[in-house]
Design a protein around this motif. Structure first.
Motif, PDB file in Angstrom:
ATOM      1  N   ASN A  78      -8.447   3.281   1.355  1.00 52.29           N
ATOM      2  CA  ASN A  78      -8.715   2.135   2.211  1.00 52.29           C
ATOM      3  C   ASN A  78      -9.885   2.505   3.108  1.00 52.29           C
ATOM      4  N   TRP A 117       0.817  -1.209   0.000  1.00 53.43           N
ATOM      5  CA  TRP A 117       0.000   0.000   0.000  1.00 53.43           C
ATOM      6  C   TRP A 117       0.854   1.264   0.000  1.00 53.43           C
ATOM      7  N   THR A 128     -10.361  -4.563  -8.248  1.00 55.20           N
ATOM      8  CA  THR A 128      -9.105  -5.309  -8.295  1.00 55.20           C
ATOM      9  C   THR A 128      -9.281  -6.695  -7.695  1.00 55.20           C
ATOM     10  N   ARG A 178     -11.223  -0.599  -4.120  1.00 56.14           N
ATOM     11  CA  ARG A 178     -10.348  -1.724  -4.430  1.00 56.14           C
ATOM     12  C   ARG A 178     -11.126  -2.982  -4.820  1.00 56.14           C
ATOM     13  N   ASN A 233     -13.138  -6.167   1.284  1.00 58.05           N
ATOM     14  CA  ASN A 233     -11.724  -5.944   0.965  1.00 58.05           C
ATOM     15  C   ASN A 233     -10.889  -5.868   2.242  1.00 58.05           C
TER      16      ASN A 233
END
Length: 526
Positions: free
Chosen positions: A287, A120, A223, A220, A306
């Motif tokens: 995040n 990250w 992904t 995210r 996630n």
């Protein structure tokens, strides 16, 4: 220590500048600063009772500062480090959310002496710009650390140099995945969640039962859809850009040329159009796990799509069990449950601890010895990982970590990057989670032993010659790829064609050619 959050007003300097080690020396019997002091002496000195000079180093760690216990934490830590190393260390806690940008700003502003980085962060890019101390020559003076890693620190070199000490994993399982309310899955009569299809069934039922809450609020997720689709087919070679098939592991393929990418975009669009995805998802932080945890604690959301098994185990479960005692939970692992091959732990610059460098490098060795103590001395490890026994954690009669009777806001996050599977105490997780965690570890270890060594073990992509291309690609990712990956498209084929054109104009061919060149050289060296 007062919580400090790095703000956007922080001075940002060129990342190409050498970064200085900020030092504040103080008398061991006072808290007053005295910059410019000489390093603390070791061994016998002149017969005098003069106080020993103590260097104070500043460090970053991720998560939220525990509500209490830090006074005693620093009291115990200072007693160790002042005697052993002639230093004090003070941590600033960076909440998860916008961590990549916050850490990048901190590095550029020369804020800290000890940094943490991971998938990250932009660690590798900063390392190639000499932002961190080359630890290679200092390793001769930390033999316990070298011995503990059994020579594997050579495998994290970038351009022939060790810029950080990585976390040290044992063979085991658990990566990115979905946490969900198992009691509700059973109540709703849904199948066990073991693939994308069954996860989707849960998402749609959850949306029906919790109509006011978007199930996906973290960008995210696109992904992670893709990672599930390719788990049994491809290695990820360069995150966000390139993969390689298991059949031909050293032949680089653009992510955007794989059929699974279009499939992932189509699934994201379906979820977006059906209201599974928050329509303001692009405005979310990088995040969004903290927001989801708070919603789960008040029973306004039954899942987290996630997250990482370790983060869920250490940060979520105790809080959820405390808030909703009758709830039970399940875990769907995006890789293991989709038949991804498992390998012995890969020693690479993933989650890692670095030391800044600049005009004042005289304390880099003390900083490295502090890291060494964290990985080789159980007293140091327990304090840095768990905090003060009795205040931040407990140990039961069998030697397991447990948090019974510890307020959830007083559980101390471990120093990010320190994790060491050979030092960590086992955790007595509450309820069903202990069996879930132990089973995943056992299955992962079995698969890793069978899988052997990752074919990309020891490979690190040197992007120092691609500064312009990387900057251009980041712009394309933000403006074109990110909206597409979360399902914001009225014409998938047209938008994919637009992405391909923008990538080409940004220099993606040059990026892929350089990656292939380095992969070919790596293959030849094996």
């Amino acid at each position: 220590m007062k919580k400090k959050q790095i703000t956007k007003t922080m001075l940002v300097t060129s990342m190409a500048l050498l970064l200085g080690l900020s030092t504040a020396c103080s008398n061991s019997n006072s808290g007053s600063g005295n910059s410019g002091s000489e390093p603390a002496k070791t061994g016998n000195t002149a017969a005098t009772d003069a106080p020993k000079e103590i260097v104070e180093l500043k460090a970053i760690t991720m998560g939220n500062e525990p509500k209490s216990g830090l006074d005693n934490f620093y009291k115990e830590l200072d007693a160790l480090t002042e005697k052993d190393l002639g230093i004090r260390v003070r941590f600033d806690y960076i909440p998860w959310g916008d961590e990549k940008n916050q850490i990048s700003r901190a590095i550029a502003a020369k804020e800290y002496d000890l940094y943490v980085g991971g998938a990250w962060s932009d660690f590798a890019n900063f390392a190639t710009k000499n932002a961190f101390a080359d630890l290679t020559p200092l390793l001769e003076e930390t033999p316990d650390l070298v011995e503990h890693y059994k020579g594997s620190l050579d495998r994290v070199k970038i351009d022939g140099k060790v810029f950080g000490i990585p976390q040290y994993n044992k063979p085991g399982g658990g990566g990115e995945g979905m946490l969900y309310r198992e009691d509700l899955r059973q109540k709703w009569g849904l199948p066990e969640i073991k693939n994308l299809e069954t996860a989707e069934q849960y998402l749609y039922k959850a949306k029906e039962e919790y109509p006011s809450t978007p199930m996906l609020n973290d960008k995210r997720f696109g992904t992670n859809i893709y990672s599930q689709l390719i788990a049994s087919k491809y290695y990820t070679v360069a995150a966000d850009y390139a993969v390689a098939s298991y059949e031909d592991p050293y032949k680089i393929i653009s992510i955007y040329d794989t059929p699974e990418y279009k499939e992932a975009v189509a699934k994201a669009k379906q979820w977006y159009d059906d209201g599974i995805v928050d329509h303001d998802v692009l405005a979310a932080q990088g995040n969004a796990t903290a927001e989801t945890l708070e919603l789960m604690k008040v029973d306004q959301k039954p899942l987290e799509f996630n997250n990482h098994l370790g983060a869920v185990s250490n940060n979520y479960i105790n809080q959820l069990k405390d808030a909703l005692p009758d709830s039970t939970y399940g875990w769907y692992d995006f890789l293991m449950d989709n038949d991804a091959p498992a390998f012995l732990p890969r020693m690479s610059p993933s989650t890692i601890t670095m030391i800044s460098v600049g005009a004042n490098t005289q304390y880099a060795l003390q900083a490295l010895k502090f890291i060494e103590k964290g990985h080789t001395d159980q007293t140091y490890y327990n304090l840095l990982a768990y905090g003060v026994e009795g205040e931040n954690y407990k140990v039961d009669a069998d030697g397991y970590i447990l948090y019974e009777g510890i307020p959830t806001d007083n559980i101390k996050p471990a120093w990010t990057g320190l994790y060491d599977g050979y030092q960590a105490l086992q955790v007595n997780y509450p309820g069903e989670w202990k069996a879930i965690f132990d089973n995943i570890q056992a299955e992962g270890a079995k698969r890793a032993e069978a899988g052997g060594t990752d074919p990309y073990e020891g490979f690190s992509f040197d992007t120092s010659s691609l500064a312009t291309e990387l900057s251009n690609l980041e712009t394309v990712k933000t403006q074109y790829i990110q909206p597409l990956s979360v399902g914001m498209s009225n014409d998938i084929d047209g938008d994919l064609a637009k992405v391909q054109k923008q990538l080409k104009d940004a220099g993606f061919d040059t990026y892929l050619a350089e990656l292939q060149k380095q992969v070919d050289a790596f293959k030849a060296s094996k």
